[in-house]
Design an enzyme around this catalytic site. Sequence first.
Site, PDB file in Angstrom:
ATOM      1  N   CYS A   9       0.841  -1.193   0.000  1.00  0.00           N
ATOM      2  CA  CYS A   9       0.000   0.000   0.000  1.00  0.00           C
ATOM      3  C   CYS A   9       0.884   1.255   0.000  1.00  0.00           C
ATOM      4  O   CYS A   9       1.888   1.306   0.710  1.00  0.00           O
ATOM      5  CB  CYS A   9      -0.897  -0.007   1.236  1.00  0.00           C
ATOM      6  SG  CYS A   9      -1.966   1.440   1.365  1.00  0.00           S
TER       7      CYS A   9
ATOM      8  N   CYS B 242       0.859   4.426   7.014  1.00  0.00           N
ATOM      9  CA  CYS B 242       0.271   4.253   8.344  1.00  0.00           C
ATOM     10  C   CYS B 242       1.252   3.498   9.248  1.00  0.00           C
ATOM     11  O   CYS B 242       1.696   2.394   8.914  1.00  0.00           O
ATOM     12  CB  CYS B 242      -1.037   3.489   8.249  1.00  0.00           C
ATOM     13  SG  CYS B 242      -2.252   4.266   7.156  1.00  0.00           S
TER      14      CYS B 242
ATOM     15  N   CYS C 175       0.602  -0.323  10.321  1.00  0.00           N
ATOM     16  CA  CYS C 175       0.106  -1.298   9.352  1.00  0.00           C
ATOM     17  C   CYS C 175       1.221  -2.057   8.638  1.00  0.00           C
ATOM     18  O   CYS C 175       2.116  -1.449   8.032  1.00  0.00           O
ATOM     19  CB  CYS C 175      -0.764  -0.583   8.323  1.00  0.00           C
ATOM     20  SG  CYS C 175      -1.578  -1.726   7.183  1.00  0.00           S
TER      21      CYS C 175
ATOM     22  N   CYS D 274     -19.776  -4.973   2.904  1.00  0.00           N
ATOM     23  CA  CYS D 274     -18.981  -3.847   3.391  1.00  0.00           C
ATOM     24  C   CYS D 274     -17.655  -3.860   2.635  1.00  0.00           C
ATOM     25  O   CYS D 274     -17.130  -4.931   2.308  1.00  0.00           O
ATOM     26  CB  CYS D 274     -18.732  -3.960   4.897  1.00  0.00           C
ATOM     27  SG  CYS D 274     -17.727  -2.618   5.599  1.00  0.00           S
TER      28      CYS D 274
ATOM     29  N   CYS E 291     -19.133   3.172   8.086  1.00  0.00           N
ATOM     30  CA  CYS E 291     -18.422   2.415   9.115  1.00  0.00           C
ATOM     31  C   CYS E 291     -17.107   3.144   9.358  1.00  0.00           C
ATOM     32  O   CYS E 291     -16.272   3.229   8.459  1.00  0.00           O
ATOM     33  CB  CYS E 291     -18.181   0.978   8.638  1.00  0.00           C
ATOM     34  SG  CYS E 291     -17.181  -0.021   9.769  1.00  0.00           S
TER      35      CYS E 291
ATOM     36  N   ARG F 221     -18.251  -2.243  17.212  1.00  0.00           N
ATOM     37  CA  ARG F 221     -17.649  -3.522  16.844  1.00  0.00           C
ATOM     38  C   ARG F 221     -16.328  -3.776  17.548  1.00  0.00           C
ATOM     39  O   ARG F 221     -15.465  -2.894  17.628  1.00  0.00           O
ATOM     40  CB  ARG F 221     -17.424  -3.583  15.327  1.00  0.00           C
ATOM     41  CG  ARG F 221     -16.696  -4.841  14.873  1.00  0.00           C
ATOM     42  CD  ARG F 221     -16.478  -4.848  13.381  1.00  0.00           C
ATOM     43  NE  ARG F 221     -17.763  -4.994  12.701  1.00  0.00           N
ATOM     44  CZ  ARG F 221     -17.985  -4.590  11.454  1.00  0.00           C
ATOM     45  NH1 ARG F 221     -17.024  -4.004  10.775  1.00  0.00           N
ATOM     46  NH2 ARG F 221     -19.163  -4.778  10.901  1.00  0.00           N
TER      47      ARG F 221
END
Length: 389
Positions: free
Chosen positions: A89, A93, A96, A166, A226, A302
């Site tokens: 990616c 971040c 991650c 999702c 979300c 969640r």
Amino acid sequence: MAGLLSISEPSDTLNNQINANNDFLATLTTDATKSTETIIKKHSREQIAQLFDLPLMDLLLQAQTIHRQNFTANEVQISTLLSIKTGNCPEDCGYCSQSGHHRDTTKLQAEKRIDVDKVIAAAKRAKATGSSRFCMGAAWKHPSAKDMPYVVELVKEVKALGLETCMTLGMLDTEQATQLADAGLDYYNHNLDTSRSYYEQVVSTRSYDERLDTIANVRNSGINVCSGNIVGMGESRDDRIDWVHELLKMPKAPESIPVNLLVPIAGTPIGDRVLAIGQLSVLEWIRTIAVTRICCPSSYVRLSAGRESLSDSEQALAFMAGANSFFYGDKLLTTGNASQSGDNRLMRELGLTKQFAAPRAPKHVPVVDAMSGHQSQVISADLGGVVLA
């Protein structure tokens, strides 16, 4: 005896503190018994901070009370998450393993997009084991034009199985959000991760406002939002307060809010730092769940990353705090998750039942003319679950 009595009596200062806490809790309880309009009244930042400071048992009682006024008691929504494109990616971040910036230290092997038939096979397995929502995540900064037909097909195929859908694909512009909405996507995940002030300690390749822009594009398209956070990245309680407040500054709170507990991954900047200094207290994470439930009473809260390291008792406290959704399966993208057999056992012991799927109707519905057999597409209006074409 007099000396013993004076020792056992609370001081005036302690009495005042107890009375203040009881008054605040009583006010919250009174508000929670009023109409839905009152329940969703937005808390100020000061009130959010006061919630975090409540004695834990008082906080859990209030959170569970509000939870039961908005959801069926002892019912949980279960999702399964699949990485449809892993690694490399372009975002940086700091937590991650999928970031291309950390690939030399995390050694994560990048993978191309998964074939549609393999995704559908995974969705069928998820449905068979009791998941009501199938979530698909891709390690992109944003989907490209050539990716959109692929993800639109996935949405349609998964919905055809009777599952809620999702996706988390990075940033979306208005056109991409509209394409996913037209395909019938139920939820789009785009986490804020943390507070605005701590955000620069987490990622530099995407701004906080860009995250909010994507959430606004999703909301305006008609897809459920979300959006959650990751606690335990070295942020302060003030940052957790600010994150909750940020949710309440939105026109509408996200329908689904993952409250993640950082899984520190060796080789990532934040993971290495947390592994060196120690992880956040699980009780502080549970406090964050409870405050989120109180401030966002109608949202699903969640349990996501970090759950695999929790004891049964800690997970039970999280459900008591108002969590009513979690991920099924042994893996979350690239990190571990609690075992499915363990989840089934725990649900039996706690008396929790699974919620059934309720996917929304696609915006465009096929209609077949009875005389000619010609098929056309019409825009539907979803009114209370009844589709009028």
